[in-house]
Enzyme design. Structure first.
Site, PDB file in Angstrom:
ATOM      1  CG  HIS A  14      83.890  49.994   4.113  1.00  0.00           C
ATOM      2  ND1 HIS A  14      83.494  51.172   4.702  1.00  0.00           N
ATOM      3  CD2 HIS A  14      85.096  50.246   3.552  1.00  0.00           C
ATOM      4  CE1 HIS A  14      84.421  52.109   4.492  1.00  0.00           C
ATOM      5  NE2 HIS A  14      85.403  51.574   3.783  1.00  0.00           N
ATOM      6  NE  ARG A  43      90.760  57.887   4.709  1.00  0.00           N
ATOM      7  CZ  ARG A  43      90.099  56.972   4.007  1.00  0.00           C
ATOM      8  NH1 ARG A  43      88.991  57.289   3.352  1.00  0.00           N
ATOM      9  NH2 ARG A  43      90.520  55.715   3.957  1.00  0.00           N
ATOM     10  CG  ASP A  44      87.034  55.037   5.418  1.00  0.00           C
ATOM     11  OD1 ASP A  44      85.940  55.529   5.107  1.00  0.00           O
ATOM     12  OD2 ASP A  44      87.474  53.997   4.891  1.00  0.00           O
ATOM     13  CG  HIS A  58      90.023  49.691   3.581  1.00  0.00           C
ATOM     14  ND1 HIS A  58      90.613  50.736   4.277  1.00  0.00           N
ATOM     15  CD2 HIS A  58      88.773  50.122   3.286  1.00  0.00           C
ATOM     16  CE1 HIS A  58      89.758  51.747   4.370  1.00  0.00           C
ATOM     17  NE2 HIS A  58      88.624  51.399   3.772  1.00  0.00           N
ATOM     18  CB  CYS A  80      83.453  56.089   0.487  1.00  0.00           C
ATOM     19  SG  CYS A  80      84.000  57.131  -0.851  1.00  0.00           S
ATOM     20  CG  ASN A 140      86.102  51.772   7.556  1.00  0.00           C
ATOM     21  OD1 ASN A 140      86.957  51.470   6.742  1.00  0.00           O
ATOM     22  ND2 ASN A 140      85.485  52.952   7.536  1.00  0.00           N
TER      23      ASN A 140
HETATM   24  P1  HMG Z   1      88.537  67.589  -9.676  1.00  0.00           P
HETATM   25  O1  HMG Z   1      87.406  68.501  -9.437  1.00  0.00           O
HETATM   26  O2  HMG Z   1      88.511  66.717 -10.884  1.00  0.00           O
HETATM   27  O3  HMG Z   1      89.914  68.344  -9.625  1.00  0.00           O
HETATM   28  O4  HMG Z   1      88.732  66.678  -8.396  1.00  0.00           O
HETATM   29  P2  HMG Z   1      90.469  69.513 -10.427  1.00  0.00           P
HETATM   30  O5  HMG Z   1      91.937  69.223 -10.593  1.00  0.00           O
HETATM   31  O6  HMG Z   1      89.680  69.813 -11.656  1.00  0.00           O
HETATM   32  O7  HMG Z   1      90.287  70.743  -9.398  1.00  0.00           O
HETATM   33  C1  HMG Z   1      89.024  71.236  -9.037  1.00  0.00           C
HETATM   34  C2  HMG Z   1      89.161  72.092  -7.791  1.00  0.00           C
HETATM   35  O8  HMG Z   1      89.579  71.282  -6.675  1.00  0.00           O
HETATM   36  C3  HMG Z   1      90.183  73.196  -7.916  1.00  0.00           C
HETATM   37  O9  HMG Z   1      89.755  74.261  -7.074  1.00  0.00           O
HETATM   38  C4  HMG Z   1      91.418  72.579  -7.316  1.00  0.00           C
HETATM   39  O10 HMG Z   1      92.321  73.534  -6.843  1.00  0.00           O
HETATM   40  C5  HMG Z   1      90.816  71.788  -6.166  1.00  0.00           C
HETATM   41  P3  HMG Z   1      88.940  75.511  -7.654  1.00  0.00           P
HETATM   42  O11 HMG Z   1      89.823  76.068  -8.721  1.00  0.00           O
HETATM   43  O12 HMG Z   1      87.649  74.958  -8.213  1.00  0.00           O
HETATM   44  O13 HMG Z   1      88.754  76.391  -6.458  1.00  0.00           O
HETATM   45  N1  HMG Z   1      91.640  70.649  -5.776  1.00  0.00           N
HETATM   46  C6  HMG Z   1      92.092  70.438  -4.542  1.00  0.00           C
HETATM   47  N2  HMG Z   1      91.937  71.115  -3.395  1.00  0.00           N
HETATM   48  C7  HMG Z   1      92.543  70.624  -2.285  1.00  0.00           C
HETATM   49  N3  HMG Z   1      93.269  69.493  -2.279  1.00  0.00           N
HETATM   50  C8  HMG Z   1      93.428  68.778  -3.406  1.00  0.00           C
HETATM   51  C9  HMG Z   1      92.817  69.249  -4.592  1.00  0.00           C
HETATM   52  N4  HMG Z   1      92.767  68.785  -5.858  1.00  0.00           N
HETATM   53  C10 HMG Z   1      92.043  69.646  -6.566  1.00  0.00           C
HETATM   54  N5  HMG Z   1      94.129  67.634  -3.380  1.00  0.00           N
HETATM   55  C11 HMG Z   1      89.879  65.304  -6.837  1.00  0.00           C
HETATM   56  C12 HMG Z   1      89.718  65.682  -8.281  1.00  0.00           C
HETATM   57  C13 HMG Z   1      90.577  63.955  -6.758  1.00  0.00           C
HETATM   58  C14 HMG Z   1      90.712  66.340  -6.124  1.00  0.00           C
HETATM   59  C15 HMG Z   1      88.496  65.241  -6.198  1.00  0.00           C
HETATM   60  O14 HMG Z   1      87.747  64.336  -6.924  1.00  0.00           O
HETATM   61  C16 HMG Z   1      88.507  64.850  -4.768  1.00  0.00           C
HETATM   62  O15 HMG Z   1      89.018  65.548  -3.896  1.00  0.00           O
HETATM   63  N6  HMG Z   1      87.894  63.729  -4.456  1.00  0.00           N
HETATM   64  C17 HMG Z   1      87.801  63.286  -3.065  1.00  0.00           C
HETATM   65  C18 HMG Z   1      87.703  61.847  -3.013  1.00  0.00           C
HETATM   66  C19 HMG Z   1      87.715  61.378  -1.587  1.00  0.00           C
HETATM   67  O16 HMG Z   1      88.308  61.965  -0.703  1.00  0.00           O
HETATM   68  N7  HMG Z   1      87.032  60.235  -1.372  1.00  0.00           N
HETATM   69  C20 HMG Z   1      87.002  59.595  -0.102  1.00  0.00           C
HETATM   70  C21 HMG Z   1      88.294  58.915   0.195  1.00  0.00           C
HETATM   71  S1  HMG Z   1      88.549  57.416  -0.735  1.00  0.00           S
HETATM   72  C22 HMG Z   1      87.740  56.218   0.201  1.00  0.00           C
HETATM   73  O17 HMG Z   1      87.034  56.517   1.142  1.00  0.00           O
HETATM   74  C23 HMG Z   1      87.989  54.764  -0.109  1.00  0.00           C
HETATM   75  C24 HMG Z   1      89.005  54.128   0.850  1.00  0.00           C
HETATM   76  O18 HMG Z   1      88.579  54.226   2.194  1.00  0.00           O
HETATM   77  C25 HMG Z   1      89.223  52.655   0.504  1.00  0.00           C
HETATM   78  C26 HMG Z   1      87.949  51.838   0.374  1.00  0.00           C
HETATM   79  O19 HMG Z   1      87.066  51.903   1.265  1.00  0.00           O
HETATM   80  O20 HMG Z   1      87.877  51.111  -0.626  1.00  0.00           O
HETATM   81  C27 HMG Z   1      90.380  54.831   0.748  1.00  0.00           C
HETATM   82 MG    MG Z   2      87.131  52.923   3.129  1.00  0.00          MG
END
Ligand code: HMG
Ligand code: MG
Length: 336
Positions: A240, A37-38, A238, A271, A280
């Site tokens: 990086h 994933r990450d 966690h 990210c 990471n």
């Molecule tokens: P949004 O655009 O505000 O959501 O995104 P929305 O509710 O307005 O929906 C917009 C569109 O997205 C719609 O589709 C929804 O159906 C779709 P459309 O009508 O335009 O065709 N949608 C989805 N589709 C699939 N799966 C879903 C989903 N939700 C909405 N779950 C949202 C809000 C949170 C979904 C968006 O901002 C998003 O997906 N963000 C991704 C963030 C991400 O994955 N970041 C990386 C992981 S976090 C990280 O790396 C940090 C970590 O490692 C820890 C660290 O390092 O600190 C964990």
């Molecule tokens: Mg991370």
């Protein structure tokens, strides 16, 4: 280091003010390898699902206890994870019930629905998901399009639905040391938000130094604040490795009693919404350091080193693990 010596050191270093728990005395550190994933989410070229599945296979064979398999997030935001609905049923069908855990990210109700549907397709139960919030408004907005408070509302829905479906929820709290948009993070805010996740029903909170700006000293300050009210066995670290402090930061957390560490083979990762963040901390480097201190992880470090080398070659990245590269060099020389 003997268990007794470790206990004495832990007590003398970290005193009675902190919420130490039985885990602090444990010799076992659970590695959560987040490479599928990450490690891959930030890759521009689409990594074939077969490669992701083989990575999960290899990590399983190395003895990793928890492998974060993929994300049910918007494919418009993170195209690399767009194959989750086809990939995850295969993961569950193959590994469910093997005593390990293969969680996925689900930031909202739609994400949880996707993960539950994948489990149904596999004919297996969904056991664990993870939600992810931030301790800074800037990163929260960039990562999830929501303020910190708004994101907690979405998480509440996920946790409530997950409880009904008997699914465990892990939480990530990002930017616990610093944010690329808002600067340094207040440890008291980290403590409050961690508490909020636990009160909501999450079983563990992984504290993310998302952009890798932490040092053992700032990690110590942050954890000291959090551990005034939260026991170590509810926490994970966690890290990086942007500034090369990853292993040192992990060891600081382990010294303070934390026994769950997130990492990626080959030091992969980052990210897409955290400017300036690199990979990471490498799982091989962490496991090498932990084994050297007498901790157990259940992981075969030689196999792990070949796994890191293999995935880096598959995605045309240099292997970011120093321990992994050194171990492979030694093993290959021994074959001559
Ligand atoms: P949004 O655009 O505000 O959501 O995104 P929305 O509710 O307005 O929906 C917009 C569109 O997205 C719609 O589709 C929804 O159906 C779709 P459309 O009508 O335009 O065709 N949608 C989805 N589709 C699939 N799966 C879903 C989903 N939700 C909405 N779950 C949202 C809000 C949170 C979904 C968006 O901002 C998003 O997906 N963000 C991704 C963030 C991400 O994955 N970041 C990386 C992981 S976090 C990280 O790396 C940090 C970590 O490692 C820890 C660290 O390092 O600190 C964990
Ligand atoms: Mg991370």
């Amino acid at each position: 280091m003997s268990a007794n010596l470790r206990k004495v050191l832990t007590r003398s270093l970290y005193g009675s003010r902190r919420c130490l728990s039985s885990s602090a005395a444990s010799n076992f550190v659970r590695i959560v390898d987040v490479s599928p994933r990450d490690g891959l989410q930030n890759e521009k070229a689409q990594v074939p699902s077969e490669v992701k599945l083989e990575l999960i296979d290899r990590l399983t064979d190395c003895g990793v206890q928890t492998i974060e398999a993929t994300s049910f997030v918007s494919p418009k935001w993170v195209p690399q994870m767009g194959d989750a609905k086809d990939l995850y049923p295969q993961v569950l069908a193959k590994y469910s019930g093997n005593g390990r855990s293969y969680p996925v990210l689900t930031p909202n109700a739609k994400g949880l629905e996707g993960a539950l549907a994948a489990a149904e397709r596999a004919g297996r139960p969904l056991e664990e998901v993870a939600i992810f919030g931030a301790a800074s408004e800037g990163f929260s907005k960039k990562n999830t399009n929501r303020s910190v408070d708004e994101s907690f509302k979405a998480f509440q829905e996920v946790v409530e639905q997950a409880k009904k479906s008997n699914v465990r929820v892990r939480a990530y709290l990002s930017t616990v040391i610093g944010c690329p948009y808002d600067g340094a993070t207040d440890p008291q805010l980290v403590a409050r938000l961690t508490q909020r996740f636990l009160e909501m029903g999450c079983y563990e909170v992984s504290l993310g130094d998302t952009i890798g700006v932490g040092t053992p000293s700032t990690i110590e300050r942050m954890l000291s604040e959090v551990m005034k009210s939260i026991p170590a066995d509810k926490l994970a670290i966690h890290a990086h490795d942007t500034y090369g402090q990853g292993v040192a930061n992990v060891l600081q957390a382990v010294n303070m009693g934390i026994r769950v560490v997130d990492s990626c083979v080959g030091g992969l990762g980052g990210c897409p919404f955290a400017n300036g963040a690199t990979g990471n901390v490498s799982t091989e480097d962490v496991v090498y350091a932990l084994h050297g201190l007498g901790y157990q992880t259940g992981i075969d470090l030689n196999k792990l080193s070949y796994t890191g080398e293999w995935i880096c070659s598959k995605i045309n990245k240099p292997n970011g693990s120093k321990a992994g590269k050194a171990i492979i060099t030694k093993l290959e020389k021994a074959k001559l």
